[in-house]
Every structure is written in structure tokens, then in C-alpha cells.
Design a protein around this motif. Sequence first.
Motif, PDB file in Angstrom:
ATOM      1  N   SER A   1       0.824  -1.116   0.107  1.00 23.18           N
ATOM      2  CA  SER A   1       0.073  -0.004   0.045  1.00 23.18           C
ATOM      3  C   SER A   1       0.890   1.219  -0.032  1.00 23.18           C
ATOM      4  CB  SER A   1      -1.091   0.005   1.218  1.00 23.18           C
ATOM      5  OG  SER A   1      -0.231   0.018   2.338  1.00 23.18           O
ATOM      6  N   TYR A   2       0.425   2.373  -0.690  1.00 29.50           N
ATOM      7  CA  TYR A   2       1.314   3.415  -0.694  1.00 29.50           C
ATOM      8  C   TYR A   2       0.379   4.623  -0.122  1.00 29.50           C
ATOM      9  CZ  TYR A   2       2.664   0.319  -4.252  1.00 29.50           C
ATOM     10  OH  TYR A   2       3.158  -0.802  -4.701  1.00 29.50           O
ATOM     11  N   LYS A   3       1.419   5.474   0.796  1.00 29.73           N
ATOM     12  CA  LYS A   3       0.821   6.728   1.434  1.00 29.73           C
ATOM     13  C   LYS A   3       1.770   7.927   1.078  1.00 29.73           C
ATOM     14  CE  LYS A   3      -2.339   4.651   5.150  1.00 29.73           C
ATOM     15  NZ  LYS A   3      -2.469   4.749   6.461  1.00 29.73           N
ATOM     16  N   TRP A   4       1.113   9.035   0.738  1.00 26.74           N
ATOM     17  CA  TRP A   4       2.001  10.296   0.482  1.00 26.74           C
ATOM     18  C   TRP A   4       1.821  11.060   1.641  1.00 26.74           C
ATOM     19  CZ3 TRP A   4       5.033  10.036  -4.195  1.00 26.74           C
ATOM     20  CH2 TRP A   4       4.511   8.839  -5.044  1.00 26.74           C
ATOM     21  N   LYS A   5       2.816  12.085   1.890  1.00 28.20           N
ATOM     22  CA  LYS A   5       2.671  12.823   2.771  1.00 28.20           C
ATOM     23  C   LYS A   5       3.359  14.251   2.323  1.00 28.20           C
ATOM     24  CE  LYS A   5       3.361  14.897   7.488  1.00 28.20           C
ATOM     25  NZ  LYS A   5       3.680  14.709   8.888  1.00 28.20           N
ATOM     26  N   ILE A   6       2.488  15.598   2.030  1.00 24.78           N
ATOM     27  CA  ILE A   6       2.913  16.788   1.340  1.00 24.78           C
ATOM     28  C   ILE A   6       2.690  17.833   2.321  1.00 24.78           C
ATOM     29  CG2 ILE A   6       2.945  18.218  -0.804  1.00 24.78           C
ATOM     30  CD1 ILE A   6       2.133  15.698  -2.062  1.00 24.78           C
ATOM     31  N   GLY A   7       3.613  18.341   2.996  1.00 27.43           N
ATOM     32  CA  GLY A   7       3.251  19.167   4.043  1.00 27.43           C
ATOM     33  C   GLY A   7       2.238  18.551   5.065  1.00 27.43           C
ATOM     34  N   ASN A   8       1.097  19.151   5.191  1.00 24.85           N
ATOM     35  CA  ASN A   8       0.089  18.651   6.106  1.00 24.85           C
ATOM     36  C   ASN A   8      -0.993  17.907   5.492  1.00 24.85           C
ATOM     37  OD1 ASN A   8       1.222  19.823   8.634  1.00 24.85           O
ATOM     38  ND2 ASN A   8       0.042  21.774   7.881  1.00 24.85           N
ATOM     39  N   THR A   9      -0.713  17.541   4.087  1.00 25.09           N
ATOM     40  CA  THR A   9      -1.611  16.763   3.256  1.00 25.09           C
ATOM     41  C   THR A   9      -1.212  15.490   3.205  1.00 25.09           C
ATOM     42  OG1 THR A   9      -2.078  18.747   2.009  1.00 25.09           O
ATOM     43  CG2 THR A   9      -2.626  16.596   0.784  1.00 25.09           C
ATOM     44  N   SER A  10      -1.994  14.484   3.321  1.00 22.98           N
ATOM     45  CA  SER A  10      -1.807  12.809   3.177  1.00 22.98           C
ATOM     46  C   SER A  10      -2.633  12.508   2.138  1.00 22.98           C
ATOM     47  CB  SER A  10      -2.143  12.196   4.657  1.00 22.98           C
ATOM     48  OG  SER A  10      -1.237  12.775   5.506  1.00 22.98           O
ATOM     49  N   LEU A  11      -2.160  11.598   1.475  1.00 20.70           N
ATOM     50  CA  LEU A  11      -2.963  10.823   0.067  1.00 20.70           C
ATOM     51  C   LEU A  11      -2.551   9.514  -0.115  1.00 20.70           C
ATOM     52  CD1 LEU A  11      -1.967  13.929  -2.343  1.00 20.70           C
ATOM     53  CD2 LEU A  11      -4.283  13.500  -1.273  1.00 20.70           C
ATOM     54  N   SER A  12      -3.187   8.753  -0.637  1.00 25.52           N
ATOM     55  CA  SER A  12      -3.189   7.194  -0.809  1.00 25.52           C
ATOM     56  C   SER A  12      -3.054   7.015  -2.094  1.00 25.52           C
ATOM     57  CB  SER A  12      -4.235   6.646   0.031  1.00 25.52           C
ATOM     58  OG  SER A  12      -3.943   6.653   1.298  1.00 25.52           O
ATOM     59  N   GLY A  13      -2.471   5.978  -2.703  1.00 19.88           N
ATOM     60  CA  GLY A  13      -2.552   5.580  -3.807  1.00 19.88           C
ATOM     61  C   GLY A  13      -1.234   5.315  -4.437  1.00 19.88           C
ATOM     62  N   LYS A  14      -0.748   4.401  -5.429  1.00 18.77           N
ATOM     63  CA  LYS A  14       0.356   3.979  -6.241  1.00 18.77           C
ATOM     64  C   LYS A  14       0.655   5.098  -7.039  1.00 18.77           C
ATOM     65  CE  LYS A  14       2.374  -0.006  -8.522  1.00 18.77           C
ATOM     66  NZ  LYS A  14       2.002  -1.361  -9.121  1.00 18.77           N
ATOM     67  N   GLU A  15      -0.428   6.124  -7.466  1.00 20.96           N
ATOM     68  CA  GLU A  15      -0.024   7.075  -8.474  1.00 20.96           C
ATOM     69  C   GLU A  15      -1.110   8.272  -8.178  1.00 20.96           C
ATOM     70  OE1 GLU A  15       0.988   6.556 -12.674  1.00 20.96           O
ATOM     71  OE2 GLU A  15      -0.842   7.610 -13.224  1.00 20.96           O
ATOM     72  N   ILE A  16      -0.364   9.276  -7.882  1.00 19.29           N
ATOM     73  CA  ILE A  16      -1.468  10.430  -7.312  1.00 19.29           C
ATOM     74  C   ILE A  16      -1.055  11.621  -8.006  1.00 19.29           C
ATOM     75  CG2 ILE A  16      -1.659   9.545  -5.090  1.00 19.29           C
ATOM     76  CD1 ILE A  16       0.372  11.941  -4.247  1.00 19.29           C
ATOM     77  N   ARG A  17      -1.993  12.593  -8.006  1.00 22.59           N
ATOM     78  CA  ARG A  17      -1.551  14.196  -8.666  1.00 22.59           C
ATOM     79  C   ARG A  17      -1.766  14.844  -7.641  1.00 22.59           C
ATOM     80  NH1 ARG A  17      -0.983  15.068 -13.808  1.00 22.59           N
ATOM     81  NH2 ARG A  17      -1.568  13.331 -15.576  1.00 22.59           N
ATOM     82  N   HIS A  18      -1.051  15.945  -7.407  1.00 27.08           N
ATOM     83  CA  HIS A  18      -1.061  16.862  -6.461  1.00 27.08           C
ATOM     84  C   HIS A  18      -0.848  18.395  -7.092  1.00 27.08           C
ATOM     85  CE1 HIS A  18      -1.243  18.555  -2.295  1.00 27.08           C
ATOM     86  NE2 HIS A  18       0.012  19.172  -2.832  1.00 27.08           N
ATOM     87  N   SER A  19      -1.641  19.378  -6.634  1.00 26.97           N
ATOM     88  CA  SER A  19      -1.388  20.819  -7.092  1.00 26.97           C
ATOM     89  C   SER A  19      -0.758  21.584  -6.061  1.00 26.97           C
ATOM     90  CB  SER A  19      -2.843  21.445  -7.603  1.00 26.97           C
ATOM     91  OG  SER A  19      -2.658  22.659  -7.728  1.00 26.97           O
ATOM     92  N   PHE A  20       0.400  22.041  -6.336  1.00 25.77           N
ATOM     93  CA  PHE A  20       1.042  22.744  -5.215  1.00 25.77           C
ATOM     94  C   PHE A  20       0.651  24.329  -5.715  1.00 25.77           C
ATOM     95  CE2 PHE A  20       3.535  19.076  -5.629  1.00 25.77           C
ATOM     96  CZ  PHE A  20       4.025  18.922  -4.458  1.00 25.77           C
ATOM     97  N   THR A  21       0.004  24.997  -4.580  1.00 26.44           N
ATOM     98  CA  THR A  21      -0.685  26.378  -4.980  1.00 26.44           C
ATOM     99  C   THR A  21       0.218  27.594  -4.798  1.00 26.44           C
ATOM    100  OG1 THR A  21      -1.976  26.328  -2.960  1.00 26.44           O
ATOM    101  CG2 THR A  21      -2.907  25.223  -4.967  1.00 26.44           C
ATOM    102  N   LYS A  22       1.149  27.360  -3.747  1.00 23.82           N
ATOM    103  CA  LYS A  22       2.068  28.479  -3.289  1.00 23.82           C
ATOM    104  C   LYS A  22       3.523  28.168  -3.497  1.00 23.82           C
ATOM    105  CE  LYS A  22      -1.369  29.811   0.413  1.00 23.82           C
ATOM    106  NZ  LYS A  22      -1.386  29.934   1.850  1.00 23.82           N
ATOM    107  N   PRO A  23       4.085  29.086  -3.891  1.00 21.47           N
ATOM    108  CA  PRO A  23       5.683  28.960  -3.885  1.00 21.47           C
ATOM    109  C   PRO A  23       6.162  28.513  -2.863  1.00 21.47           C
ATOM    110  CG  PRO A  23       4.818  31.223  -4.769  1.00 21.47           C
ATOM    111  CD  PRO A  23       3.779  30.519  -4.049  1.00 21.47           C
ATOM    112  N   GLY A  24       7.319  27.749  -3.015  1.00 22.76           N
ATOM    113  CA  GLY A  24       8.169  27.216  -1.815  1.00 22.76           C
ATOM    114  C   GLY A  24       8.795  25.989  -2.317  1.00 22.76           C
TER     115      GLY A  24
END
Length: 911
Positions: free
Chosen positions: A524-547
Amino acid sequence: MQVYKNRSFFLALAIAVSLGVVAASESPLIRFTSQARQASQAENIRVDRNNGPDSTRFSHSTLISGFDEPMQMAILPNYDVVVVERKGAVRYFNNSTRELSTIAQFNVFSGIEDGLLGVAADPAYEKNHWIYFYYAVAGEKNISELARYELTGGKLQLASKKVLLIVPTQRSYCCHSAGHVTFGSEGLLYLSIGDNTNAEEIEGHNPIDERPGRELSDGQASTANSNDLRGKILRIRPEPDGTYSIPDGNLFPKDGSAGRPEIFAMGLRNPFRVSVDPKTQYVYWGDVGPDTQVKTEDGKLSYDEINQARKPGFFGYPYFLGNNVAFPDYDFATKQEGPGKDPLRPYNDSPNNTGIKMLPPAQPAFIWYGKGPSKKWPVLGSGGASAMAGPVYYSDLYPAAPYKLPEYYNGKLFIYDWIRKWIIAVEMDADGNYVSMERFLPQLRVVAPIDMQIASDGAIYLLAYGTNWFARNTDSGIIRVEYSEGNRKPLASIKVDKTIGAAPLNVLLSAAGSRDYDQGDILSYKWKIGNTSLSGKEIRHSFTKPGTYNVLLTVTDQTGAKGNAAVQVKVGNTPPAVNIETTGNKSFYWDNAALNYKIHISDREDVKVSNANIKASFTYLPFGKDLANAFAGGQESDPSFAGTAKLYASLDCKSCHSPEVKSIGPSLKDISARYKGQGNAAGVLGRKIIAGGSGNWGTYPMPPHANLTEKEAQDIAEYILSSGKQKTSLALSGEIPLKEHIGKGTEGAYILQATYTDNGANGIEPLTTRDHLVLRNPWIQMEDYHQGNVGVVIATRNTGFVSYIANITNGKFTSYKDIDLKGVKSIRFRVRAQSAGGSIEARQGSKTGILAGQLQIPAAQVSHSNEWIEVSLPLNGGIIKPGLHELFLIYKNDQVKGQLFHIDWMKFENE
């Protein structure tokens, strides 16, 4: 028929193999070879005395990356990690959140090799929260401090500072600061300090300059001086009130009558990494050696050492090196050599010595090696060196550790080398005598390992310094290596479609490259981007702020075993767009033709494209066909040096030299400037590259590169010298006559390249984009195919080698990449019919793509005829797609089972 009268074909083949790239899913800090990837997945644990345990049972993960000169780490009981950076930053890696923060910025002197150098947690950290730092204090006083602080809740309590020890130093000359802090199992603190002696102007000898005014160039005043703390390993017992006491058994009496009582070992040059055997209390360290011209039986007296101290003692420098080989007693005033000192009775009679004159007998090194291959320990390799000592491992000290190393490594010492990038396990007998050594996980290539420790759970932690000295490196970081005898952890791998761009940035993240060596495990696959957690082998994520964002992937199997991988995504700056257009053919050149072109550049964040940031060039490479294709948009700005740049990058040169800025050695630009105008500069510099040397630029030696040929070394010298040449940029549009190739054979290529570097934006660094156009000779050898299922015949003739494709039966094919058919009227083939002959179909894009043309090869007039003929395949210009496409040649004759014909070459004709 192609005739090879020299090695160019085979060299090009070797270059093509060597120019492979690392997959995007692999960490830049670590490289695992395909041998490890393809290892057996059997459940039985294989332990081979020669090869060690099954390498697939070791998993690794990069916990965090991107440090600015990390020097040492302290692993806390909860597996948080404190890392010190040389310029003064104290970095804190939170193991639970996987976040990196800066918890302090010490005001340090970071000139020469000084700065914030060492860190260690107290053995009773869980109770007292004490942590120790060693650093050079900023300001007018030339001192370094060993200080203790409290670290609670991930915060360093600056008001809790206690200074245990002050070390006077000099800051007039480089080098050798060392600065490693560690504890032994008995609670004693060990601090290594370099000799802090001027290592420049040593005239090919050891630093024993006794001339008046040259005290800072005399190692007898520091490392061989019993009243000086430099060039030593100190051993003290920290006390609760922030002071220290002297333990029993140091080198000199506690009353200071013979020397500083803190001293455990002296006669050291740059004891960079120290390790204490937790059972025997033997002390190990790597001592980075000098560069001298003093000859020994196996080269020059310029050894790096791994030392073993079973008891306190004097370890030779600056009088002896390696197996107590004595330096001649060189008189810097008269330039005369005298006999070296007696290692059994070393006598320090320097006028700069303030300590005892009769020193303890010199102790030889445990292991030593020079710049060339070692006859005694060939596994150590050759080249530049920076020896370091890691831990001694004992299985019974990790009774319940989930990742403890196998019994195979019980009692072995781990050593490693910053420049050579190896880790080696050294086997010893019960008394600590050397028995043997072998590479530890040779498929694990850490980029400049600078610290190695074993955590309480049995995992190995490696700190990677990164590629360039005195610089922030993206390939620096913390690597955790785990061993499992039962269920193996998954190996997490991230592929990302883009890692940089403007906000909002939509990114596709894939864990498809992750794997588990235990057959049948469900992941199983879990992603952490900042305070955001997502699951899945393949995901799409939108980074809305510079950094700058750390993306963490956790891959878990059905038993709960986890593997981690991380990648950084930078948001706020869009890479510039660079595009080269031409109305002509994009693959080939023909005699008396011309190339018309236009270079288009745009950048989303730059208000105006800066002409100063544009570089455009046009080059003809007489033997550059294969190099040009391998170059194909790579990072080397000058295509004429594409192959040489790859060779240069494969050596240890980048460890000391950067293109523009001084590192540990001069920049390539500065080297070029020094040699400007000198006759045969490439030859002189090439010979220096092979032989090595020192004294021209400062303290650090250039190691020899004896494995290079004279041609390779001279090519590297030309590459270095080119960095200082002023290059005139091409106009952004124009027409260039193609004449330079005429009379120069078929192996050449023209390369038009354009690059643009933007100004950076929103805190993201400047980005460079390039486009290129490669025009090659229209005459192509058939065996140079990209894909295919035919055979290749390479035969020997009295004129050299000849080659052609053979074993062509019905349905077989070959394909050729990046073929533009614009303006091509026909393709001429040199063929030899076999049996009934057959047809050739030319298709664009795939084996079933657009049929651009077809040709019938006549049957052989005589069975297995040796007659070669030339035939022409006309192309249907009305249906051909413009631009670069893969060209497939399909060979057919379903009426026969045998070979149809052989083909030697083809030529694309524009008339």
C-alpha cells in the motif's frame, strides 16, 4: 563495406555504454546496481564467506537531503537526528514528521576548514538532554570550544551553554581542524583535533620548518608537542556542572608535568573520524595523509591511515607515516636531507616545542594506503583519499534490535572513504589483529560519506556530504540502511513528472518503481506533502503556493513493514523555454548545403529575456557522430567536450574543483587563466593530471591518475583549459554554410546549441534550459540500429574490420532513431542478395507506421553470391511526416525460410 582501420568504432561503443543516465526514481545520494535489483528473492538467508549476506536483505531510504556542508550527526533515542553544518547551522530532523528544521545558528569562524565541526549526544541523554558541540568561535580570538547545551522538545536551550574546553588555534594558514566528538561505552568523551599546521610550502616533505618566523609551519610545535592540544585525540569525563575531569590511563600524568593530561593519542595530522570499540575500548580513527615527494617502496610517503590505539600513545606524525616509515630530516634552510628519526626513540628537538623532548615510541598505523593501488590491500582502490573510521559491530549489543546486522559482521570494524565512496568491513582476531577486509554492500555508493553510525535498532545511518567541497549540495543527506532476516521491507521509489515550476504546479507522482523482494507481498502507498496525506500508487497533486516542498512516500506491506522515499518539489520558477527552428532537415547535412535557423527564448517570470544569459554555439566535431548523439541535450555546455566531460565527471576531480568558484582546489576557470598563453599547456597539465602533485595552489595535493592514458589526460586538460576561454555567442537567427565536413570522412557531426539561464523567482534558484540540433552524415552503417533482431557480422580483413547486418529472414527488422525524412528523395542501400532476395519496407514511427517507401531486392544470381550491389528505395514525399521520427526497416519474403540478403550501409539522398 565499412572498414575499421582503428579503434574508433569500439571506443564509440564504449562511450555510448558509459553515457547511460540514472533512472529518475533513484536517489542521487545512493546508487544500487542492477546486480542488487536482480538478486534472488528466495526466503532462505544466504551467507557467503566471500560475498557476505544476501544484499537484497538490506534496504535503504533517504531520510532527508539538501544540507549545506553537513559534518557530523547525533542520533537521539527517538531516532530524531541532529546534524551540524560547517557554517554554523544546527539542523534537526524529526523522525516522526520527517521534517527538517534549523534550531540554532552558531556564530562561528568558518574560514579554512574551521566552523561547526562536531556534535554528540550524552550517553544519558534521555535523562539529562545534554548535547555537545565543537566549533571555532567567531571573532578576534583564535580559539575553538567544546560546549554543552540542553536540547528539549526539539529546541536547543541556548541559555544552558556550558563551555568545557577551550582550544587555542591559529587562523593564518590552512588546514586540518578535524573536530569529531564521540563517546565510548564507559561514558568518556573523545575529541579529535587536527594539527592546525601550515601544510603549504612544505617543499615535498613533512612540515618540520624550524626557521625563525615559521613556527606555524612546524608540526613539531603542535602535533608532536605534548603541551599543545592540536594534532591529538583528547579523552575526558564530562561532569554534571559543565566541567570535566581526567580519567585514569591517559598518555600523560594528571598533574600536567609531562604534557596536557587530556591527551590520549598524539602525533596525528587530521584525525577526522573517531570510533571507540564498545568492548575492548580500543580507539580507531582515520588520519588524512599528506602529499609529499618522499619515495617509498610502493610509491610516495603520502599515506592515509586507519589507526588502532589499544592504549594511549604517540602515532608518529610528523616524523613517521604508515608502518613507521621515517621521513628524512629535511632542513628547510639548507635544503638538505638528513637521516630520519628512530621510531623507538623519537626526539622532538624543535625550538618551537614547549613540551617533552623524548616522546613515547611511535605506534605504526593499523591500515595505510597511498594514492596509487595498494599491493597489501588492493580492495582499497586508488586515487584521492580521505580515510575515516566507523563503528565496531557486536551482535550481542543489539539483542532485540529489529534491524541488527547478521552475525557475519560480528566483531568487524567498518571503515569508509569520503572520496573513494567505499565502505569496508575489516575482520580482526580476538586480540584485535588484522585478518582480512572486504567491501560492505559494494552496490551502495554513497556520495561522499562523512559520518557512519549504528542506531540502537541496528540500522546503519550514513551522512552524505555531497559532491562539491565548501558548498550546499543537493546530493547531501541522511541515509538509513536496514537489514532484515525475515520479512523484508519494501523499497520505496518515487517517479515525478516535474520537480520545478510556477504556482500552481500540478505534479504526477508515481510509486510504480517500488518493489518488495518477498514474493507475493501486497503493498500500500501513502504520501505526505506538508500537512496533506494522500493514498495510492499514483497520485496527482497541485502545489498552489511558491516554496520548496518535501514529498514523502511510505510503502507498507501486509505485515506493516515500511519503506520510505523522499523527493523535493520547488514551486515558484518556471524553466525557460528554448526552441531551435529550421526549415531544413533536422537529421543530416549534405555537401554544399546550408543550415537556416531561428532561436526562440521565453521565460514566464523574467520580464525581459536577458541577452547576457543567452549562449548559442555552432560546432563541427570531426569524429563526433556518436558523441553528438550521446550529448543530445545533456548538461555539458560545450559539445566538443561531451565525451571528455563524462570522463572527467567519472574521476575524483569534482571533489576538489568546481567550474567557477574555488573549492578545496582552484576552480577550472582559475586553472585555465594560469595556463593562458603558455606553450603546450595541455601537454604540461595532462602530465600533471597523471602524475599528481602539490604546492602550486596550496595545501591539498592532486592525486595521481596513473590509469589514464596520455591522450585521455590531455583531453581532460583541454577541457579544463577551455573553461577560461571567452566564447562568442552565435546570433539568434541566420544561415550557416555547411562546408567544414568536406573531405573529412563520415564520422563528423554539426551541433547547434542554445541555452538560457533565467534570473530565478520566488525564492527558487535560476534555471537553465537548452535546445540542440545535431546534423550528421547521411551515410549510416546498418549495424548502428536502435532496435532490431538481425545478426551483425564483424569480419577481419587485412585492411582492418568490416561489418554488416546478416541473418535477415522474413519479418525481421531494424530501426534508427531521430531520422528526419524532409527533403530526402530516396535511401540507397548496399546489399548482397542471398537465395530468393526479398523486400525492404521503410515505415515511420513503428513497425506498422506510415509506409514511406518500399524496395525489392532481386534474387541472387548464384547461390550465396559474394557480389555487393547498390539499390535505391524511393520515398513518397507526399505522406511523410516532418520532424524527427524513428525509422523502421522491415525485411520480407514469406516464400522462403532462409536468409534474404545482407546489408552493409544506407545513405539518405536529397537529389
